[in-house]
Design a protein around this motif. Structure first.
Motif, PDB file in Angstrom:
ATOM      1  N   ALA A 205       0.813  -1.216   0.000  1.00 13.69           N
ATOM      2  CA  ALA A 205       0.000   0.000   0.000  1.00 13.69           C
ATOM      3  C   ALA A 205       0.845   1.265   0.000  1.00 13.69           C
ATOM      4  N   LYS A 206       1.799   1.356   0.935  1.00 16.06           N
ATOM      5  CA  LYS A 206       2.595   2.577   1.029  1.00 16.06           C
ATOM      6  C   LYS A 206       3.482   2.799  -0.192  1.00 16.06           C
ATOM      7  N   PRO A 207       4.185   1.753  -0.713  1.00 13.23           N
ATOM      8  CA  PRO A 207       4.948   1.995  -1.950  1.00 13.23           C
ATOM      9  C   PRO A 207       4.080   2.471  -3.108  1.00 13.23           C
ATOM     10  N   ILE A 208       2.858   1.930  -3.214  1.00 11.29           N
ATOM     11  CA  ILE A 208       1.979   2.372  -4.293  1.00 11.29           C
ATOM     12  C   ILE A 208       1.588   3.834  -4.092  1.00 11.29           C
ATOM     13  N   LYS A 209       1.267   4.216  -2.854  1.00 11.54           N
ATOM     14  CA  LYS A 209       0.913   5.608  -2.577  1.00 11.54           C
ATOM     15  C   LYS A 209       2.088   6.548  -2.842  1.00 11.54           C
ATOM     16  N   ILE A 210       3.287   6.105  -2.414  1.00 13.48           N
ATOM     17  CA  ILE A 210       4.467   6.940  -2.648  1.00 13.48           C
ATOM     18  C   ILE A 210       4.731   7.091  -4.139  1.00 13.48           C
ATOM     19  N   ALA A 211       4.603   5.990  -4.872  1.00 15.63           N
ATOM     20  CA  ALA A 211       4.793   6.046  -6.324  1.00 15.63           C
ATOM     21  C   ALA A 211       3.762   6.954  -6.980  1.00 15.63           C
ATOM     22  N   MET A 212       2.534   6.913  -6.508  1.00 19.60           N
ATOM     23  CA  MET A 212       1.500   7.777  -7.055  1.00 19.60           C
ATOM     24  C   MET A 212       1.794   9.244  -6.759  1.00 19.60           C
ATOM     25  N   ILE A 213       2.284   9.537  -5.549  1.00 18.02           N
ATOM     26  CA  ILE A 213       2.629  10.913  -5.198  1.00 18.02           C
ATOM     27  C   ILE A 213       3.736  11.427  -6.115  1.00 18.02           C
ATOM     28  N   LEU A 214       4.773  10.607  -6.318  1.00 23.02           N
ATOM     29  CA  LEU A 214       5.871  11.014  -7.184  1.00 23.02           C
ATOM     30  C   LEU A 214       5.403  11.194  -8.626  1.00 23.02           C
ATOM     31  N   LEU A 215       4.569  10.264  -9.087  1.00 24.21           N
ATOM     32  CA  LEU A 215       4.079  10.350 -10.461  1.00 24.21           C
ATOM     33  C   LEU A 215       3.240  11.612 -10.675  1.00 24.21           C
ATOM     34  N   ILE A 216       2.353  11.905  -9.739  1.00 23.64           N
ATOM     35  CA  ILE A 216       1.526  13.106  -9.858  1.00 23.64           C
ATOM     36  C   ILE A 216       2.388  14.366  -9.808  1.00 23.64           C
ATOM     37  N   ALA A 217       3.404  14.384  -8.922  1.00 21.68           N
ATOM     38  CA  ALA A 217       4.287  15.552  -8.831  1.00 21.68           C
ATOM     39  C   ALA A 217       5.053  15.758 -10.139  1.00 21.68           C
ATOM     40  N   ILE A 218       5.555  14.664 -10.728  1.00 21.36           N
ATOM     41  CA  ILE A 218       6.313  14.777 -11.981  1.00 21.36           C
ATOM     42  C   ILE A 218       5.410  15.262 -13.111  1.00 21.36           C
ATOM     43  N   VAL A 219       4.192  14.731 -13.178  1.00 23.07           N
ATOM     44  CA  VAL A 219       3.269  15.139 -14.238  1.00 23.07           C
ATOM     45  C   VAL A 219       2.902  16.619 -14.101  1.00 23.07           C
ATOM     46  N   ILE A 220       2.588  17.038 -12.872  1.00 27.34           N
ATOM     47  CA  ILE A 220       2.251  18.451 -12.650  1.00 27.34           C
ATOM     48  C   ILE A 220       3.437  19.348 -13.004  1.00 27.34           C
ATOM     49  N   ARG A 221       4.644  18.889 -12.632  1.00 31.66           N
ATOM     50  CA  ARG A 221       5.844  19.687 -12.939  1.00 31.66           C
ATOM     51  C   ARG A 221       6.058  19.793 -14.450  1.00 31.66           C
ATOM     52  N   LEU A 222       5.869  18.713 -15.179  1.00 35.22           N
ATOM     53  CA  LEU A 222       6.037  18.742 -16.630  1.00 35.22           C
ATOM     54  C   LEU A 222       5.008  19.660 -17.292  1.00 35.22           C
ATOM     55  N   ILE A 223       3.768  19.579 -16.821  1.00 38.59           N
ATOM     56  CA  ILE A 223       2.717  20.436 -17.389  1.00 38.59           C
ATOM     57  C   ILE A 223       3.020  21.905 -17.108  1.00 38.59           C
ATOM     58  N   ALA A 224       3.431  22.201 -15.871  1.00 37.19           N
ATOM     59  CA  ALA A 224       3.742  23.592 -15.517  1.00 37.19           C
ATOM     60  C   ALA A 224       4.939  24.105 -16.313  1.00 37.19           C
ATOM     61  N   ARG A 225       5.951  23.260 -16.483  1.00 34.41           N
ATOM     62  CA  ARG A 225       7.132  23.685 -17.242  1.00 34.41           C
ATOM     63  C   ARG A 225       6.792  23.936 -18.707  1.00 34.41           C
ATOM     64  N   ARG A 226       5.976  23.056 -19.284  1.00 41.48           N
ATOM     65  CA  ARG A 226       5.588  23.263 -20.684  1.00 41.48           C
ATOM     66  C   ARG A 226       4.761  24.544 -20.832  1.00 41.48           C
ATOM     67  N   LEU A 227       3.902  24.811 -19.856  1.00 38.74           N
ATOM     68  CA  LEU A 227       3.099  26.035 -19.905  1.00 38.74           C
ATOM     69  C   LEU A 227       3.983  27.266 -19.810  1.00 38.74           C
ATOM     70  N   ILE A 228       4.966  27.245 -18.905  1.00 34.11           N
ATOM     71  CA  ILE A 228       5.873  28.389 -18.754  1.00 34.11           C
ATOM     72  C   ILE A 228       6.713  28.572 -20.012  1.00 34.11           C
ATOM     73  N   ASP A 229       7.192  27.461 -20.589  1.00 31.04           N
ATOM     74  CA  ASP A 229       7.971  27.564 -21.831  1.00 31.04           C
ATOM     75  C   ASP A 229       7.137  28.162 -22.962  1.00 31.04           C
ATOM     76  N   ARG A 230       5.866  27.810 -23.007  1.00 29.09           N
ATOM     77  CA  ARG A 230       5.003  28.365 -24.043  1.00 29.09           C
ATOM     78  C   ARG A 230       4.776  29.867 -23.818  1.00 29.09           C
ATOM     79  N   LEU A 231       4.690  30.261 -22.547  1.00 31.02           N
ATOM     80  CA  LEU A 231       4.473  31.678 -22.248  1.00 31.02           C
ATOM     81  C   LEU A 231       5.724  32.516 -22.489  1.00 31.02           C
ATOM     82  N   THR A 232       6.915  31.897 -22.355  1.00 32.84           N
ATOM     83  CA  THR A 232       8.160  32.659 -22.489  1.00 32.84           C
ATOM     84  C   THR A 232       8.721  32.640 -23.900  1.00 32.84           C
ATOM     85  N   SER A 233       8.189  31.815 -24.782  1.00 26.83           N
ATOM     86  CA  SER A 233       8.683  31.773 -26.156  1.00 26.83           C
ATOM     87  C   SER A 233       7.791  32.651 -27.026  1.00 26.83           C
TER      88      SER A 233
END
Length: 320
Positions: free
Chosen positions: A41-69
């Protein structure tokens, strides 16, 4: 058929924990079932937390790159911000690109710290770690680092506000106190400029107390022409007006002159000469070129008209 040797009675968690029941049904092992929460249970939750954080970070970075180009146009990130750069500035696109890139870098760093920091805290919470001492220690360490690196923090904060307010940018002619020249690069910690002698100056943003920018809005080309006491001021004024009109009509400077030149009259009287001043409103950064052209033509014109130069009475012309 005899039960497996490792099969035991179901652990108590079977009735309250779904993971415990599923692991016990699959393995019939009491220890694995009791540890299912930690092993599954805990490894799955930790993996989900990391996955969600990475996805949110990628989306935010792509949005910022689009705004700055901007692709040659005004970056979307800069549109809500005030821009002081004149549209006629030669390096305007590079200035905007660097400004947007720097602001985007700050946003990326802040978002990365916030997203991954929150994910780290959630993971520690899943592991059952008491966060109160960690947060208290982090606060103490932050205060210590703030005192130890206060100059660095000051440089970064000054750089951020300078970027947001667009005090200067690439291609601007500025006076930063000790250093005067053309801005070549603008960073969050250091501003780089090159003076008229070719020397490159690296100025920490936190040390900049005042900025004199001659590349915003318009500039003024000022010509102070000294003549002798015997010179006719009205005649010199007429000559300067004619010379200024010729320079303004020249193809080389026609696009630089914003308003018609203006001869202000006598500016200064000294024991050596009378100084007559003329001003021309020009595009930012072009005042020095216009000044040199005006000075060269004005000196030739007054000499051709036979007007006495400064100190001419002390050095009379030699007899023919």
């Amino acid at each position: 058929m005899n039960p497996l040797p490792f099969a035991l009675e179901p652990p108590k968690c079977v009735d309250t924990d779904a993971w415990c029941k599923q692991v016990f049904d699959l393995t019939h092992n009491q220890w694995l079932a009791a540890s299912a929460n930690w092993l599954v249970a805990k490894p799955i939750k930790i993996a989900m937390i990391l996955l969600i954080a990475i996805v949110i970070r990628l989306i935010a970075r792509r949005l910022i790159d689009r705004l700055t180009s901007g692709n040659g146009k005004m970056p979307k990130l800069l549109r809500p911000l005030r821009e002081r750069a004149p549209q006629a500035l030669t390096m305007l696109s590079e200035r905007r690109a660097q400004r947007a890139k720097t602001i985007g870098s700050v946003l990326n760093s802040i978002l990365s710290f916030a997203i991954y920091g929150l994910a780290f805290i959630l993971i520690l919470g899943e592991l059952g770690v008491n966060l109160a001492p960690i947060i208290a220690s982090a606060g103490i360490v932050g205060v210590a680092l703030g005192f130890g690196a206060q100059h660095l923090v000051k440089d970064f904060l000054s750089g951020i506000f300078m970027m947001l307010e667009d005090q200067y940018g690439v291609g601007d002619n500025v006076n930063l106190g000790e250093a005067t020249g053309t801005i070549e690069a603008v960073g969050l910690r250091v501003t780089t400029l090159r003076d008229v002698n070719g020397t490159v100056w690296y100025v920490r943003n936190g040390e900049i107390l005042r900025v004199g920018n001659s590349s915003q809005g318009f500039a003024v080309a000022v010509l102070d022409l000294p003549v002798g006491y015997s010179a006719d001021v009205d005649q010199v004024t007429t000559i300067l007006s004619r010379v200024a009109a010729e320079v303004a009509a020249d193809e080389t400077f026609a696009q630089d002159v914003i308003e018609p030149p203006e001869v202000l009259g006598v500016e200064k009287v000294t024991p050596e000469s009378i100084t007559i001043r003329m001003t021309v409103k020009v595009r930012p950064g072009r005042q020095y070129a216009v000044q040199r052209a005006l000075r060269a033509r004005a000196m030739a014109a007054v000499e051709e008209a036979g007007i006495q130069p400064p100190l001419g009475r002390l050095f009379p012309p030699s007899p023919a």
